[in-house]
Structure formats: C-alpha cells, structure tokens
Design an enzyme around this catalytic site. Structure first.
Site, short mmCIF file in Angstrom:
data_model
loop_
_atom_site.label_atom_id
_atom_site.label_comp_id
_atom_site.label_asym_id
_atom_site.label_seq_id
_atom_site.Cartn_x
_atom_site.Cartn_y
_atom_site.Cartn_z
CG ASP A 13 17.44 8.33 34.81
OD1 ASP A 13 16.51 8.83 34.13
OD2 ASP A 13 17.69 7.11 34.79
C1 NOJ Z 1 14.35 7.01 33.37
C2 NOJ Z 1 15.29 6.04 32.70
O1 NOJ Z 1 16.14 5.45 33.66
C3 NOJ Z 1 16.14 6.66 31.62
O2 NOJ Z 1 16.84 5.64 30.96
C4 NOJ Z 1 15.29 7.46 30.67
O3 NOJ Z 1 16.08 7.97 29.64
C5 NOJ Z 1 14.60 8.55 31.46
N1 NOJ Z 1 13.74 7.95 32.46
C6 NOJ Z 1 13.76 9.48 30.56
O4 NOJ Z 1 12.64 8.82 30.11
#
Ligand code: NOJ
Length: 748
Positions: A282
């Site tokens: 993530d």
């Molecule tokens: C953080 C989020 O937790 C995730 O769900 C998302 O896809 C990513 N950022 C990218 O934006």
C-alpha cells in the site's frame, strides 16, 4: 451463459480451497512465461529494481528522466490520456529495454459515472449488476489510459466506526466473496489483454477491516483460525476469479505488519493458493514499517518487504534506493528479485501492454446513456426499505404537496460518496432534482432544507423547514453523511447522525404529517430514534451519480425496493461490534431477559438472568444482516430439505415455495443460512451459504431451488485443518438472517 457465470462465481466463492490452476498449461501461458524469461535475462539488477518501483508523478521532467533510465515500473494517478501516452512513449521508445509502464488509479466504484459505494453495491445482493458496473468503470477508465485499478476492496468490515466500511462489501465472508469476484470479472473482462480491461487488485491483504476500535490504520489481533475462517475467504475467492494483483494492508496483525508478513504473502498466497499475479505494497506501507517500530531504517524495511513477498513498492522508494545494495550484501537473493520482476512482467504481458502500450480512445464512453442506466439500476437495487408503517410508501401521484427537507436532498457532491477522484458532481442527479423532473408535474414540491450540510449545527433554518412541512401532505427528510465522513482515515467514534439532523427530524415529526426519512451515508448509522419517529425509512449507502432518479422512482413506487442490509445496524453505539455470524456463547441471550427499565430497585444480583446481552440495548440489533422490506409481501412455505444424513462429499438439495402475497410486483432476496450445531471449535450461530434474487409478479408463486455442496460447510477446526465436521446442522431459508423456515440435517 450469464446464469452459468453467476453460478460459477458462487461456486468459486464456495471456498473449497482447492489449488487454483495457473495458465502455464496453455500454449499462450507458456508463451508468456517464455517472453518473461527472455526479457528478464536481458535486464540489469538496476533495471529489475526499477520495475519494482511505483511512483505517483510529480514533475513530468523528473519523472521522464527516471522512466528513460529504467527506474520506474508503474505510475499511479495520471489520467490525462495525452500525458499518459507521453510518459508511456518515453518508457517504450527511449528506455533501454522499452518495457511499458503500468498505469494505475483507484477506480473503486466507477470512474466518471459513479456507482453506489461498494457497501451499497453489496446491498443489491446482485453479482450481475455489480459485474456490469465494474465493466462500465473499466471501459471509462481505460479510455484515459488507466489499466490497473486498486479494487476490489474485500476486507471484512464489522465495525461502522471504521470509515472504510464504505468501500467494503460489509460483514459477511460469503457475500464479500461473491461480490468481490463479480467486480474482478467486470474489471478484467473476458481477457486482460482487451484494451478496455483493467487489472484488478484485491486489497487489503489482510485483516485491515478488524482495526481495533474501528480507528483506521490501527493494529489488528486476528488469530490464524479466525483469519482463515473469516478474513481470508474473499481473497481466496479473488485468486480463483483470476485477480491479477494483491495489495498488502497498512495494519500490523499481532505485531507483524502485513507488508512484511511472509506467512500470509508466501505460505498462504503463493504456496497454498498458487497465486502467480503481482503483489504491491500500500502507499508507503514499506517505509511506514519504520514508524511502526518494526524496521530500523528504509534498507531494513525494503529487505523485510521484498523477502516477505512484496513485488512492487508503492511510492516509498525504499526499493529503488536500497535494494541493489541489499542484493550485493547478500541480504536479498537474486532469486527473490527475479521472482518479483517475473510477477510484474507477467502482468504487463497479460495486459497486452507490449503490443498496445498507448491509449486507444476510439469512442467517448464517459457518462454515456448505457453507463448512466447501469448506475441507475445499481442505485435502485441498492436502496433498502427499513420501515414502512401503514404503507406510507409508495407515494401516489395524488399525494398533493410534498415538503422536501434535509441536507442531503440536493447535495450532488456528497451523494457520490468516498473514493471519487474523477467523477464530476455536475453530472450527479440529486433526489430533489429528480423529484422535480420526474414527478413535479403531478405533485407540488416545497424545498426547505433546514440545514445546509450534514454537520450543520445551526438551528436557524429548522423553523422554515417546519413551516413548509406544515403546508404539505407528506414530508421527505433527506439526512445522512457528507462524503468526507467515511472512507480512508475517516473513522468516527460516534456513528449517530451529525449536526442538528436529529433535531430537524424531531421538529418535522411534531407536525404530525406522514414523515419519510431517506438516509444517504457511508456506513450503517445508529438511527434508533430516527427510525422510531419516522413513518417510513429508506437507507441508501451513498448512491452515486444516478441516486436521485433511483430514489425518486422508489418513493413513487415505479421501482419496488429490493436492497438488503450487507451489514448489521446497531441499536446503540456500545453494541459495536455487532454482526450476525457471532460464535455461540455458553450463555446465549433469550427473549425473557429483563431490560434496564424493568429492573426493580435493589434487585437481586442474579434476578436479571445471567446471559450474554446488554441491560440497556437488549439482545438484538436495530436491523439484522440481510434485512430489507418491499412494498409487497413475500410468503415462504414448504421447505423440503430431505430428512436423513448426507455424506460429506454430497450436496444439500432443497427448495422452498415463495409467494408474492402483496399488491405489487417485487424482488425478494431468498437467503440460506446454516448452523453447525457442534464443531471441533465453537461455530457461528448462522452463516450465509447461498442466496438468489427472485422477481415475482403480484400473486405469483415459484419454487426456488438450491443445491449447496456440503463442502461449503467446511471450516478451519481445532487442529487447524480445513474440513467438514460430521454431525448435526440446522438450515434456514428466509428473508433475512433473523428469520426463516428451518430444517435439521446430519452430515456423516
Ligand atoms: C492507500 C489506500 O489504502 C489504498 O486503498 C489505495 O489504493 C492507495 N492508497 C492508492 O491510492
């Protein structure tokens, strides 16, 4: 064909934990592997690590230099097709090996045309419309050059305080598995190499939804058995549906951040499930392991993540800055790097990026009529009728005057919900607009919002709203939450209506006029009093672009509501977590419990009953999982589960008679729940095992048949093995998790 696909999806969600087949057996699969090996053989260590680096572009010139130098494998958040092509051209034509970039974006519930939030999509209990919605989103996003979405989010969410419950399919592993697989099929289409397909990404792996106290990013404490029985099944089903990628989650589970958890990333995902797709971290979750106190520095974090099985680093740049040295020092093996790069290149080949790297925008698809119609159908099916005293709804053309109040009646941005980076509010159709456009020639509409926005505490507009209500025959109050109150990092400690919304509703109810409350929110709010003082309640998890017409048509009965709660609605805040599939306690509550107001002064210690319940909230939630009314009524009869024993490898085959006994045509979600009466470990009181959407004309009856393999009753038991425990079971078929016809059976 369509029906077969849906049945196949449901079977996939059966969680039988057979190993999924890869496509190495096919000629095309072998050809892809050959190309991957060929290319890998030509790459330097630095180029390999470059492929493992994902950036969210800042300055084009700086990005271009890195791409040209082979330092970037993927970018996210570029959505201007010209810009996408410009950077792609540099990757393909100016970098040494010409490897195309993977272009990613969070296309979570629509790209331009916005569908209901995933929680609302889950309320449809309709994988077919969910698949169509994801396909629609893929078509729109790919027309701007996006080929990889960070969806579906298939975290089990059992705590409405957690803002990300909005992005989830709710509390149930089976429903989430079915819906997640439907989204994957929709995003990925028949072939990943179709330029209108997006690679899907199952997230967040894993247990993220169990954040302690519902506070986002918080630690989780999910032991292996619960992980396997509840949190992992939707991810297994995603692998079976051919999901192209996985994302690790931000949380640490029992002290181990998911981004360094080799047990889930290697032992389970790769070895047990045979996943051959790509794993991305993530956003900065690699470097955040330093903040967690799990890693000493960025080198340590990069090594722990890659050794655990994270192929691509989302924007933390720990890989690009440190991995080459780690390989040279022997802390990371060349095999580990090669495997990660194989997974990345394989996905690029599967997407057909080497053959067609550029955006193919032949046709303008955004907000086209077909897409608006899909969004409207999805919104219609997502709305849940929670209460309808004395048939307050549907309204008739002869209603006369309607007073429309509340901060969500005309809030085009807010009804889109969380995770809307690209959809424009100018395309949103609000309930107020739709009521005026569709029914304004039949009824008079007076609009006095009373409050400006959902957190508005000012009482100054309430008198005007009440005065308008006094002139009307029916009041419709649109309440709920602004989009910003749910989603990532938007947790709440109090999930009641914000601002002065309850005061507004109280004041409106005092007029004595029929009061219809419509709630648009990102979570199941605690609405005990609001439901009590309303004559009818419709609940719409943020319904998206076409929420207005969908709700207007439901209010006037052109559409009969069919949505069901994908998550339990608490009666009181302190009941959280409250979900239907709780394990049986040794002292379950019973109906005779004495509630707080009935307890005499100086009551004896044991006189209220020593059972598992709250003195103040009782034994039940406000609305159970799977609940939702219709303008018509459905009668169940004649459940014919054959008596006797069934072998472990057999099928439970049964049917039930469903009659539309009311005055309207309508759709019922027929739900099947099972309880394992005694297992090697305690078992949930009920678990959803199947469902069907059945449309019946008024007066019509139909026998609804099910065939559920007994293998679907399997679970991870005392010895941490997966299997069906022989013994006694009860099965229910009915309209929600709280009632139904039941029959007992035995498995040997
Ligand atoms: C953080 C989020 O937790 C995730 O769900 C998302 O896809 C990513 N950022 C990218 O934006």
């Amino acid at each position: 064909m369509r029906k077969n696909r849906i049945l196949a999806a449901m079977a996939m969600a059966a969680m039988t934990f057979v190993s999924c087949s890869t496509d190495y057996e096919t000629k095309a699969g072998r050809e892809t592997e050959r190309k991957v090996e060929d290319l890998l053989g030509k790459m330097t260590l630095e180029e390999k690590i470059g492929q493992m680096n994902q950036l969210s572009p800042w300055d084009f010139g700086e990005l271009a230099a890195k791409v040209r130098n082979g330092e970037v494998g993927s970018i996210l958040n570029y959505t201007d097709p010209e810009l996408v092509d410009s950077i792609q051209r540099i990757a393909v034509e100016e970098s040494r090996l010409g490897i195309p970039l993977l272009v990613a974006r969070d296309v979570v519930h629509g790209y331009k045309t916005i569908l209901p939030i995933p929680l609302g999509q889950a309320a449809t209990f309709n994988p077919e419309i969910v698949e169509k919605g994801a396909r629609m989103a893929a078509t729109e996003a790919s027309s701007d050059g996006v080929r990889w979405t960070f969806a579906p989010m298939i975290d089990i969410a059992r705590d409405p305080r957690w803002g990300r419950i909005a992005e989830s399919c709710g509390e149930d592993p089976y429903l989430t598995s079915v819906m997640g697989a439907a989204m994957i099929r929709g995003f990925q289409g028949d072939s990943l190499s179709d330029p209108s397909s997006l690679a899907a990404c199952a997230k967040h792996f894993v247990a993220y939804g169990a954040a302690e106290g519902g506070r986002d990013y918080n630690s989780t404490y999910i032991p292996e058995r619960l992980l396997r029985n509840v949190y992992l099944p939707p991810f297994k089903s995603a692998v079976d549906a051919g999901c192209a990628s996985f994302m690790t989650s931000f949380n640490d589970n029992d002290g181990v951040p998911s981004t360094a958890n080799s047990f889930v990333l290697r032992n389970i995902l790769r070895d047990e499930w045979k996943f051959d797709g790509m794993v991305v971290s993530d956003w900065t979750s690699i470097s955040e392991m330093i903040v967690h106190g799990f890693c000493t520095d960025a080198t340590d974090a990069a090594e722990k993540a890659v050794n655990a099985g994270v192929d691509m680093d989302m924007v933390s740049e720990a890989y690009i800055n440190h991995l080459a040295a780690s390989v040279k020092e022997g802390n990371v093996s060349m095999n580990t790097i090669d495997d990660a790069v194989r997974n990345i290149l394989r996905l690029k080949f599967r997407l057909g990026l080497f053959e067609s790297p550029y955006v193919s925008t032949s046709q303008e698809v955004k907000y086209c009529d077909e897409h608006l119609e899909i969004a409207r159908k999805a919104a219609e099916q997502s709305v849940i009728l929670l209460k309808n005293s004395q048939e307050t709804l549907p309204l008739s053309d002869r209603t006369g005057t309607i007073a429309v109040a509340g901060p969500m009646a005309d809030a085009p941005y807010e009804q889109l919900g969380t995770w809307v980076f690209d959809g424009e509010k100018s395309y949103t159709q609000t309930p107020l607009e739709a009521l005026r456009a569709l029914y304004g020639d039949k009824v008079d509409i007076i609009y006095e919002p009373g409050l400006c926005y959902s957190r508005d505490k000012s009482m100054s507009g309430i008198a005007k709203a009440v005065a308008a209500a006094g002139k009307a025959d029916v009041i419709i109050a649109f309440l709920g939450e602004e989009a910003i109150l749910s989603g990532e990092a938007h947790s709440l400690a109090n999930v009641e209506l914000q601002g002065a919304q309850t005061e507004l509703l109280r004041a409106l109810s005092k007029t004595g006029k029929p009061l219809v409350t419509v709630i648009m929110a990102g979570r199941p709010l605690v609405i005990t009093e609001e439901a009590e003082i309303s004559d009818a309640v419709l609940y719409s998890f943020h319904p998206g672009t076409m929420g207005g017409p969908a709700i207007a048509d439901i209010l006037f009965g052109k559409v009969n509501p069919s949505g069901k709660t994908p998550v339990t609605f608490p009666r009181m805040l302190g009941q959280i977590p409250v979900y239907y599939a709780q394990n049986q306690t040794g002292r379950p509550a019973n109906a005779e419990e004495m509630l707080i107001e009935e307890i005499p002064v100086e009551a004896g210690q044991t006189s209220v009953g020593c059972r598992s319940f709250y003195l103040d909230a009782g034994t039940s939630p406000l609305f159970p999982f799977g609940y939702g009314l219709s303008y018509t009524s459905f009668e169940y009869s004649g459940l014919d589960l054959p008596a006797g024993s069934i072998p472990r490898d057999g099928e439970l085959t049964f049917s039930v008679n469903l009659k539309n006994a009311g005055k309207h045509d309508g759709t019922e979600i027929v739900q099947v729940y099972v309880q394992d009466k005694a297992g090697s470990v305690t078992r949930p009181v009920k678990e959803l095992k199947a469902f069907q959407r059945i449309f019946l004309k008024k007066g019509e009856s139909r026998r609804v048949s099910f065939s559920v393999p007994v293998s679907e009753l399997a679970f991870w038991g005392y010895d941490m093995k997966y299997g069906v425990d022989p013994g006694d079971f009860t099965l229910w078929v009915g309209t929600s998790s709280a009632n139904g016809l039941s029959a007992d059976f035995n498995v040997y």
